[in-house]
Design a protein around this motif. Sequence first.
Motif, PDB file in Angstrom:
ATOM      1  N   ILE A  31      67.523  71.548   5.705  1.00 42.12           N
ATOM      2  CA  ILE A  31      67.864  71.008   7.028  1.00 42.12           C
ATOM      3  C   ILE A  31      68.727  69.757   6.865  1.00 42.12           C
ATOM      4  CG2 ILE A  31      66.952  69.942   9.130  1.00 42.12           C
ATOM      5  CD1 ILE A  31      64.533  71.807   8.893  1.00 42.12           C
ATOM      6  N   ARG A  32      68.387  68.904   5.899  1.00 42.14           N
ATOM      7  CA  ARG A  32      69.215  67.720   5.644  1.00 42.14           C
ATOM      8  C   ARG A  32      70.630  68.124   5.214  1.00 42.14           C
ATOM      9  NH1 ARG A  32      64.232  65.581   4.009  1.00 42.14           N
ATOM     10  NH2 ARG A  32      64.444  66.258   1.859  1.00 42.14           N
ATOM     11  N   GLN A  33      70.732  69.167   4.394  1.00 44.18           N
ATOM     12  CA  GLN A  33      72.049  69.662   3.993  1.00 44.18           C
ATOM     13  C   GLN A  33      72.818  70.197   5.196  1.00 44.18           C
ATOM     14  OE1 GLN A  33      71.291  72.599   0.990  1.00 44.18           O
ATOM     15  NE2 GLN A  33      70.889  71.084  -0.611  1.00 44.18           N
ATOM     16  N   LEU A  34      72.118  70.866   6.094  1.00 47.23           N
ATOM     17  CA  LEU A  34      72.745  71.395   7.295  1.00 47.23           C
ATOM     18  C   LEU A  34      73.222  70.267   8.203  1.00 47.23           C
ATOM     19  CD1 LEU A  34      73.461  74.009   8.738  1.00 47.23           C
ATOM     20  CD2 LEU A  34      71.178  74.004   9.747  1.00 47.23           C
ATOM     21  N   LYS A  35      72.421  69.224   8.323  1.00 44.52           N
ATOM     22  CA  LYS A  35      72.839  68.059   9.104  1.00 44.52           C
ATOM     23  C   LYS A  35      74.078  67.406   8.487  1.00 44.52           C
ATOM     24  CE  LYS A  35      70.139  64.972  10.580  1.00 44.52           C
ATOM     25  NZ  LYS A  35      69.192  63.883  10.600  1.00 44.52           N
ATOM     26  N   ASN A  36      74.073  67.284   7.180  1.00 42.82           N
ATOM     27  CA  ASN A  36      75.221  66.721   6.475  1.00 42.82           C
ATOM     28  C   ASN A  36      76.457  67.580   6.713  1.00 42.82           C
ATOM     29  OD1 ASN A  36      76.765  65.111   4.772  1.00 42.82           O
ATOM     30  ND2 ASN A  36      76.065  66.152   2.926  1.00 42.82           N
ATOM     31  N   ALA A  37      76.300  68.885   6.672  1.00 40.36           N
ATOM     32  CA  ALA A  37      77.417  69.795   6.911  1.00 40.36           C
ATOM     33  C   ALA A  37      77.967  69.626   8.317  1.00 40.36           C
ATOM     34  CB  ALA A  37      76.965  71.238   6.692  1.00 40.36           C
ATOM     35  N   GLU A  42      82.109  67.635  11.912  1.00 38.90           N
ATOM     36  CA  GLU A  42      82.531  66.751  13.004  1.00 38.90           C
ATOM     37  C   GLU A  42      83.719  65.885  12.563  1.00 38.90           C
ATOM     38  OE1 GLU A  42      80.566  63.411  15.969  1.00 38.90           O
ATOM     39  OE2 GLU A  42      79.689  63.707  13.989  1.00 38.90           O
ATOM     40  N   ALA A  43      83.620  65.305  11.385  1.00 40.03           N
ATOM     41  CA  ALA A  43      84.697  64.448  10.886  1.00 40.03           C
ATOM     42  C   ALA A  43      85.987  65.246  10.687  1.00 40.03           C
ATOM     43  CB  ALA A  43      84.284  63.786   9.579  1.00 40.03           C
ATOM     44  N   GLU A  44      85.875  66.437  10.158  1.00 40.58           N
ATOM     45  CA  GLU A  44      87.063  67.256   9.915  1.00 40.58           C
ATOM     46  C   GLU A  44      87.731  67.684  11.221  1.00 40.58           C
ATOM     47  OE1 GLU A  44      88.735  67.909   7.185  1.00 40.58           O
ATOM     48  OE2 GLU A  44      87.315  66.770   5.983  1.00 40.58           O
ATOM     49  N   ILE A  45      86.921  68.050  12.208  1.00 37.49           N
ATOM     50  CA  ILE A  45      87.486  68.514  13.476  1.00 37.49           C
ATOM     51  C   ILE A  45      88.046  67.352  14.286  1.00 37.49           C
ATOM     52  CG2 ILE A  45      86.908  69.524  15.724  1.00 37.49           C
ATOM     53  CD1 ILE A  45      85.019  71.436  14.245  1.00 37.49           C
ATOM     54  N   LEU A  46      87.281  66.255  14.377  1.00 38.78           N
ATOM     55  CA  LEU A  46      87.687  65.162  15.257  1.00 38.78           C
ATOM     56  C   LEU A  46      88.716  64.244  14.630  1.00 38.78           C
ATOM     57  CD1 LEU A  46      84.256  64.225  16.815  1.00 38.78           C
ATOM     58  CD2 LEU A  46      86.088  65.575  17.816  1.00 38.78           C
ATOM     59  N   TYR A  47      88.480  63.832  13.408  1.00 36.63           N
ATOM     60  CA  TYR A  47      89.348  62.834  12.801  1.00 36.63           C
ATOM     61  C   TYR A  47      90.460  63.469  11.969  1.00 36.63           C
ATOM     62  CZ  TYR A  47      85.367  60.157  14.360  1.00 36.63           C
ATOM     63  OH  TYR A  47      84.375  59.640  15.135  1.00 36.63           O
ATOM     64  N   GLY A  48      90.143  64.563  11.301  1.00 33.80           N
ATOM     65  CA  GLY A  48      91.161  65.253  10.525  1.00 33.80           C
ATOM     66  C   GLY A  48      91.959  66.224  11.379  1.00 33.80           C
ATOM     67  N   GLN A  49      91.441  66.535  12.562  1.00 30.96           N
ATOM     68  CA  GLN A  49      92.041  67.474  13.506  1.00 30.96           C
ATOM     69  C   GLN A  49      92.410  68.793  12.826  1.00 30.96           C
ATOM     70  OE1 GLN A  49      95.083  65.517  15.815  1.00 30.96           O
ATOM     71  NE2 GLN A  49      93.594  64.166  16.771  1.00 30.96           N
ATOM     72  N   SER A  50      91.499  69.233  11.986  1.00 27.37           N
ATOM     73  CA  SER A  50      91.685  70.496  11.269  1.00 27.37           C
ATOM     74  C   SER A  50      91.232  71.657  12.145  1.00 27.37           C
ATOM     75  CB  SER A  50      90.844  70.503   9.990  1.00 27.37           C
ATOM     76  OG  SER A  50      91.170  69.422   9.165  1.00 27.37           O
TER      77      SER A  50
END
Length: 170
Positions: A31-37, A42-50
């Motif tokens: 579950i912790r790994q899933l949260k990390n994922a 989120e970072a890739e979609i929002l900030y990296g706009q990937s």
Amino acid sequence: MKWIGAIILLCATTWGGFEFARRLTERPKQIRQLKNAMQVLEAEILYGQSPVTVACEKVSQQIPAPMSWFFKEFSDALKQPSASLYDVWEEKLNHYWAMSSLGEGEKEIMRQFGQTLGQHDFAGQQKHIRLALSHLERELEESQEQQQRYSNMVKSLGFLTGLLIILLFI
């Protein structure tokens, strides 16, 4: 010959108890790994706009197995031209879940998240990721409580069940 069978039975039930306890121990970790994922996504979609395909591929490179397998397979399947995002998400989720120690609660959270993935603008997507993270946090607390409560009991129960069966047959 009876004693050999009794020892094999005792070993099998004890192993079953230890295996179930291992799954209880692995669940909070996964579950912790899933949260990390989800945070990396989120970072890739929002900030990296990937795009989702690229974001999931990057997630698979940054998190450990077994969670990375799900995101890698999902990303690869999205590259097929005839695949819809939710259908692929659902298919990979069902395929992966059998290999993980995660429960039905986490699966439902991920299924609901998959319905919203790629459907909204950046702000809406961020809200859905945050919602999934808060639900996963609740599941993490529950799984840690279950691990503490039942792990040692399950190990002992496996051994004692084998012993009971042996005593009934002797």
